[in-house]
Motif scaffolding. Structure first.
Motif, PDB file in Angstrom:
ATOM      1  N   GLN A  46      -6.955  -2.118   1.735  1.00 41.91           N
ATOM      2  CA  GLN A  46      -6.564  -2.442   3.113  1.00 41.91           C
ATOM      3  C   GLN A  46      -7.612  -3.361   3.755  1.00 41.91           C
ATOM      4  OE1 GLN A  46      -3.588  -1.557   4.080  1.00 41.91           O
ATOM      5  NE2 GLN A  46      -3.851  -2.688   5.982  1.00 41.91           N
ATOM      6  N   GLU A  50      -7.218  -7.198   5.361  1.00 43.99           N
ATOM      7  CA  GLU A  50      -7.637  -7.582   6.722  1.00 43.99           C
ATOM      8  C   GLU A  50      -8.489  -8.857   6.690  1.00 43.99           C
ATOM      9  OE1 GLU A  50      -6.047  -6.346   8.954  1.00 43.99           O
ATOM     10  OE2 GLU A  50      -5.561  -4.291   8.428  1.00 43.99           O
ATOM     11  N   HIS A  53      -6.144 -11.633   6.429  1.00 45.23           N
ATOM     12  CA  HIS A  53      -5.533 -11.923   7.736  1.00 45.23           C
ATOM     13  C   HIS A  53      -6.472 -12.819   8.567  1.00 45.23           C
ATOM     14  CE1 HIS A  53      -3.090  -7.901   7.514  1.00 45.23           C
ATOM     15  NE2 HIS A  53      -2.730  -8.780   6.593  1.00 45.23           N
ATOM     16  N   GLU A  94      -3.700   0.253  13.989  1.00 42.48           N
ATOM     17  CA  GLU A  94      -2.645  -0.720  13.671  1.00 42.48           C
ATOM     18  C   GLU A  94      -1.718  -0.948  14.871  1.00 42.48           C
ATOM     19  OE1 GLU A  94      -2.472  -2.830  11.333  1.00 42.48           O
ATOM     20  OE2 GLU A  94      -4.107  -2.008  10.157  1.00 42.48           O
ATOM     21  N   GLN A 127       2.779  -6.600  10.685  1.00 40.29           N
ATOM     22  CA  GLN A 127       2.420  -5.408  11.472  1.00 40.29           C
ATOM     23  C   GLN A 127       3.459  -4.296  11.345  1.00 40.29           C
ATOM     24  OE1 GLN A 127      -1.009  -6.103  11.714  1.00 40.29           O
ATOM     25  NE2 GLN A 127      -0.522  -4.350  12.984  1.00 40.29           N
ATOM     26  N   GLU A 130       2.364  -2.711   8.212  1.00 37.57           N
ATOM     27  CA  GLU A 130       1.080  -2.015   8.363  1.00 37.57           C
ATOM     28  C   GLU A 130       1.259  -0.689   9.107  1.00 37.57           C
ATOM     29  OE1 GLU A 130      -1.383  -3.734   6.446  1.00 37.57           O
ATOM     30  OE2 GLU A 130      -2.568  -4.431   8.148  1.00 37.57           O
TER      31      GLU A 130
HETATM   32 FE   LIG Z   1      -3.880  -4.115   9.508  1.00 34.25          FE
END
Ligand SMILES: [Fe+2]
Ligand SMILES: [Fe+2]
Length: 163
Positions: A46, A50, A53, A94, A127, A130
């Motif tokens: 995870q 990120e 992202h 999140e 999202q 997520e």
């Molecule tokens: Fe996230």
């Protein structure tokens, strides 16, 4: 060329995404310390997502002649009362990020920044995924409660997540 307000807002979001990575790495360390290596592995993956992202936003700024400004990353929590508490915190985080993404979409609309608007649609969809992933982990952990055999089964299940 990207406008000043959008540039600033995307730089803030880069910081949010890097903080998310830091938070999930902190959770990974917590899970390793608890002997829950499957949950730790899930959090490590995870954290990598990120960082990706953050890089998507970074690349968008670069491609549009914007300036990337990296600010200090806040110190994340380091301890949670239980695996459930940690995943609940991840789910809440999140939801916070989803709110930020939606604000960015609204800013892109207000600024008539179609390029940022389109780029942000990827984050809107991401999202949903997520929140779904973290909420499902919370539900599993709520289901087994404090039963250690159940927690170990969930640890195995989450550890099977592909990179
Ligand atoms: Fe996230
Ligand atoms: Fe993210």
């Amino acid at each position: 060329m990207i406008g000043n307000r959008m540039e600033e807002a995307l730089n803030e979001q880069i910081n949010e995404e890097l903080f998310s990575a830091y938070l999930y790495l902190s959770m990974a360390a917590y899970f390793h310390a608890e002997g829950l290596d499957g949950m730790a592995s899930w959090m490590r993956l995870q954290a990598k997502e990120e960082v990706e992202h953050a890089l998507k936003l970074f690349d968008h700024l670069v491609e549009r002649g914007g300036k990337v400004t990296l600010k200090a990353i806040a110190e994340p929590e380091g301890k949670w009362g239980s695996p459930l508490a940690a995943f609940q915190a991840a789910y809440e985080h999140e939801q916070h990020i989803t709110g930020r993404i939606h604000e960015l979409v609204e800013l892109a609309q207000a600024e008539r920044d179609h390029a940022a608007f389109q780029m942000l649609q990827w984050f809107v969809a991401e999202q949903v995924e997520e929140e779904d992933q973290t909420r499902k982990a919370v539900e599993l952990l709520e289901w087994v409660g404090p039963d250690s055999r159940g927690i170990l089964m969930i640890d195995q299940k989450l550890g099977a997540r592909a990179g």
